[in-house]
Write a protein that holds these residues in place. Structure first.
Motif, short mmCIF file in Angstrom:
data_model
loop_
_atom_site.label_atom_id
_atom_site.label_comp_id
_atom_site.label_asym_id
_atom_site.label_seq_id
_atom_site.Cartn_x
_atom_site.Cartn_y
_atom_site.Cartn_z
N LYS A 1 13.83 -14.86 72.39
CA LYS A 1 13.60 -15.90 73.04
C LYS A 1 12.42 -16.01 74.16
CE LYS A 1 17.85 -18.43 72.30
NZ LYS A 1 19.22 -18.89 72.88
N ASN A 2 12.28 -15.05 74.79
CA ASN A 2 11.28 -14.80 75.85
C ASN A 2 10.03 -14.60 75.32
OD1 ASN A 2 13.31 -15.06 77.85
ND2 ASN A 2 13.47 -12.54 78.15
N LEU A 3 9.91 -13.72 74.25
CA LEU A 3 8.65 -13.58 73.48
C LEU A 3 8.15 -14.99 73.06
CD1 LEU A 3 9.29 -10.41 71.75
CD2 LEU A 3 7.87 -10.47 73.65
N GLU A 4 9.26 -15.66 72.40
CA GLU A 4 8.94 -16.95 71.64
C GLU A 4 8.31 -18.17 72.81
OE1 GLU A 4 8.80 -19.39 68.15
OE2 GLU A 4 8.84 -17.29 68.70
N ASN B 1 5.86 -4.57 62.73
CA ASN B 1 6.47 -5.56 62.01
C ASN B 1 6.80 -6.78 62.74
OD1 ASN B 1 7.90 -4.74 63.85
ND2 ASN B 1 9.89 -4.22 62.89
N THR B 2 5.75 -7.21 63.55
CA THR B 2 5.86 -8.30 64.30
C THR B 2 5.10 -9.51 63.38
OG1 THR B 2 5.04 -7.15 66.30
CG2 THR B 2 4.76 -9.56 66.35
N GLY C 1 8.83 -14.94 61.17
CA GLY C 1 10.47 -14.61 61.07
C GLY C 1 10.99 -14.57 62.12
N ARG C 2 10.21 -14.75 63.24
CA ARG C 2 10.81 -14.25 64.64
C ARG C 2 11.74 -15.76 64.81
NH1 ARG C 2 6.69 -12.94 69.30
NH2 ARG C 2 6.30 -14.91 69.14
N LYS C 3 11.31 -16.78 64.73
CA LYS C 3 12.30 -18.07 64.91
C LYS C 3 13.54 -17.82 63.92
CE LYS C 3 11.99 -23.05 65.43
NZ LYS C 3 11.42 -24.19 65.32
N ILE D 1 15.96 -15.50 65.67
CA ILE D 1 16.59 -16.03 66.55
C ILE D 1 17.75 -16.99 66.24
CG2 ILE D 1 16.20 -17.59 68.61
CD1 ILE D 1 13.36 -16.61 69.06
N GLU D 2 17.74 -17.52 65.17
CA GLU D 2 18.66 -18.58 64.74
C GLU D 2 19.70 -17.67 64.21
OE1 GLU D 2 16.50 -21.22 62.18
OE2 GLU D 2 15.76 -22.32 63.75
N GLU D 3 19.45 -16.74 63.50
CA GLU D 3 20.31 -15.69 62.74
C GLU D 3 21.35 -15.16 63.92
OE1 GLU D 3 18.49 -13.20 60.24
OE2 GLU D 3 18.09 -14.90 58.71
#
Length: 580
Positions: free
Chosen positions: A75-78, A247-248, A252-254, A257-259
């Motif tokens: 979340k911080n990265l997002e 693997n950034t 897929g990051r969001k 986060i939801e998962e």
């Protein structure tokens, strides 16, 4: 003779009643021992449940803190737009002040995990493009970046992409291995559906590289294709593939986060349910312990009643036995009554002294046990505080390591971007097909990336120092934690030792009371006197017990020498006198 018959009748009645009482007491003891065994089994089962599920609780807590830490880091990265260029981050910082900024492409597209690698590869750097409502917003933000020398960014005004040419090669979609068009495998925020067609509407997603090679050859390398493993085919025959250094994946990051949010909520619910189950089981165990302790007390009382009944039976048997003796036997033993009374009084006095000492020792032990229990409560409170601090350090270390991992990944990405820009720069210089201003822009982008890499390197070093500090703090907390465990164990051993000593003294006290009661009963049954009457009969001049025993033995011999006593002599003498 009449008194003996009355005593015999009374003794027989005592024996009959005592037999019934003894049988009832034994039955009651057996029932309570059975119930005590059930309580002990319940306590063991509860403790086994607690031991097993405490381990599961630790695992759930570890999983929850790990997932929560990673979710917080993501979340911080997002929120900080980590993984994007400096120019993009600065533009997105201005979003609250610029209503025309919609967001970056990676924020607006949603894709299943199975297609993330393919879609991210197909989009390439377009995932970092900034979508605006109209071109004027893009113009203002470009001026903002140039004026403050904050870097570069690519903008996609929605007014420029309102018309998209559809993919009309239905025959290609029917080829083996074709998963579908990229635009059909993603979803977008409401109102921006055309964005997916613009970016991915002419890109085919293929299941593997073999099918992609066949399709490319069949259609003369005129198609944009990407495989699920990340191989990219561009018109003209170029193929890009290999392994990514990091693997950034912004797409897929969001989703992750939801998962993680769903997973942490579920884990938290499991934790709450398990903690409640453990607390319920602890209450059941504690209740069983309390009931067992009460049952032990009742069992002890029942055993005392049984012993008392057996003593009464033995005394009744002794009365019956004694009544069978003649009065001559009583007279023969009358001489040693005084000595026995003295011995009983001395024994009773000794027992009273021992009981007083036992009660004093028991009071001291109770006081010391109370103090140790208070110390144990204090140590338990300190232990809970230390455990909470240690857990906090665990969370901080996990979060910091997660942050370091992403920082390292971003560093690798920036190095790749720098190398790519350098390669492009060299290629442009060699071909001399790029104007001087564009070369300067590329060089400026390289300089910005290098500067960002230096900042990240500095952040990595600071984070490393912080991690070492937290590891040292964690080690110190672990040492403190262990010392509390050692103190608590020592206190537990001391309490157990004192409990055993208290039990021994209590047993000794009960034995002395029982012995005193037995001596009192003996005085009454044999001589029909009470302890106070016996003390009144005490003669202070008799101090030498050895001499008294010798004198008693001598008198017994003299009585024995007299022969048997004729109990009817008085009656016979009266009859002879009357006849005379």
């Amino acid at each position: 003779s009449l008194r003996y018959k009355e005593e015999e009748t009374e003794a027989r009645q005592v024996m009959e009643e005592g037999s019934v009482k003894k049988a009832n007491a034994k039955a009651e003891i057996e029932e309570m021992e059975k119930q005590a065994s059930e309580y002990e089994n319940a306590i063991r089962a509860s403790q086994a449940f607690l031991n097993e599920h405490n381990q599961k609780l630790d695992q759930l807590q570890t999983t929850y803190h790990r997932d929560a830490s990673r979710m917080e880091s993501l979340k911080n990265l997002e929120e900080q737009y980590d993984g994007y260029g400096n120019g993009i981050r600065r533009v997105m910082d201005e979003k609250p002040n610029q209503p025309g900024i919609v967001g970056v492409v990676a924020e607006l597209l949603h894709v299943d995990k199975a297609y993330e690698l393919a879609i991210e590869t197909a989009l390439g750097s377009k995932t970092r493009n900034i979508v605006t409502e109209e071109e004027q917003t893009a113009k203002r933000m470009i001026e903002f970046l140039k004026k403050n020398r904050l870097g570069r960014a690519t903008f996609l005004p929605m007014t420029h992409i309102n018309r998209v040419r559809k993919f009309d090669r239905d025959d290609v979609l029917a080829e083996p291995g074709v998963v579908g068009l990229g635009s059909s495998l993603v979803t977008t925020e409401k109102g921006y559906e055309i964005l997916a067609d613009y970016l991915l509407g002419r890109t085919l997603v293929i299941d593997n590289i073999d099918h992609a090679l066949k399709i490319g050859a069949k259609y003369h390398h005129s198609l944009n294709m990407v495989t699920l493993q990340g191989e990219l085919f561009t018109p003209g025959g170029a193929i890009t593939g290999g392994a990514f250094k990091n693997n950034t994946q912004l797409l897929g990051r969001k989703r992750e986060i939801e998962e993680l949010e769903t997973k942490t909520v579920k884990t938290k619910e499991e934790l709450t349910a398990l903690q409640k189950a453990l607390e319920d089981k602890r209450q059941i165990r504690n209740k069983a312990r309390q009931d067992l302790e009460e049952l032990h007390n009742r069992l002890q009382d029942a055993r005392i009643r049984l012993n008392t009944t057996e003593l009464e039976l033995r005394q009744a048997e002794e009365v019956l036995t004694d009544n069978r003796l003649s009065s001559q036997g009583l007279k023969l033993e009358s001489s040693e009554i005084s000595g026995q009374i003295d011995e009983i009084k001395a024994s009773k006095q000794t027992m009273e002294d021992e009981m007083a000492q036992s009660e004093e020792a028991e009071a001291k032990l109770n006081e010391e046990g109370s103090k140790l229990t208070q110390q144990e409560d204090i140590l338990n409170a300190k232990k809970a505080l230390q455990t909470e601090k240690l857990e906090s350090v665990h969370v901080k270390v996990a979060a910091l390591r997660e942050q370091l991992s992403y920082i390292h990944a971003n560093k690798e990405r920036l190095l790749d971007e720098i190398q790519t820009l350098k390669d492009e720069d060299e290629s442009l210089i060699e071909s001399r097909e790029m104007s001087g201003s564009e070369i300067e822009d590329r060089q400026q982008a390289i300089a910005d990336a290098e500067q960002e890499m230096l900042e990240i390197q500095e952040t990595i070093e600071k984070a490393g120092d912080k991690e070492r500090e937290l590891v040292d703090q964690k080690s110190q907390q672990a040492i403190t934690h262990k010392s509390f465990f050692d103190k608590r164990e020592a206190l537990s051993e001391t309490i157990n030792r004192l409990d055993k000593e208290q039990y021994r003294l209590t047993s000794q006290q009960e034995r002395l009371v029982e012995e005193s009661d037995k001596q009192t009963a003996y005085l009454w049954e044999e001589y029909e006197i009470t302890p106070s009457e016996a003390r009144a009969m005490r003669k202070e001049e008799y101090t030498d017990r050895v001499a008294l025993k010798k004198e008693a033995a001598k008198i017994k011999e003299e009585i024995k020498a007299l022969g048997h006593v004729n109990v009817t002599a008085i009656e016979e003498y009266k009859q002879v006198s009357e006849r005379h």
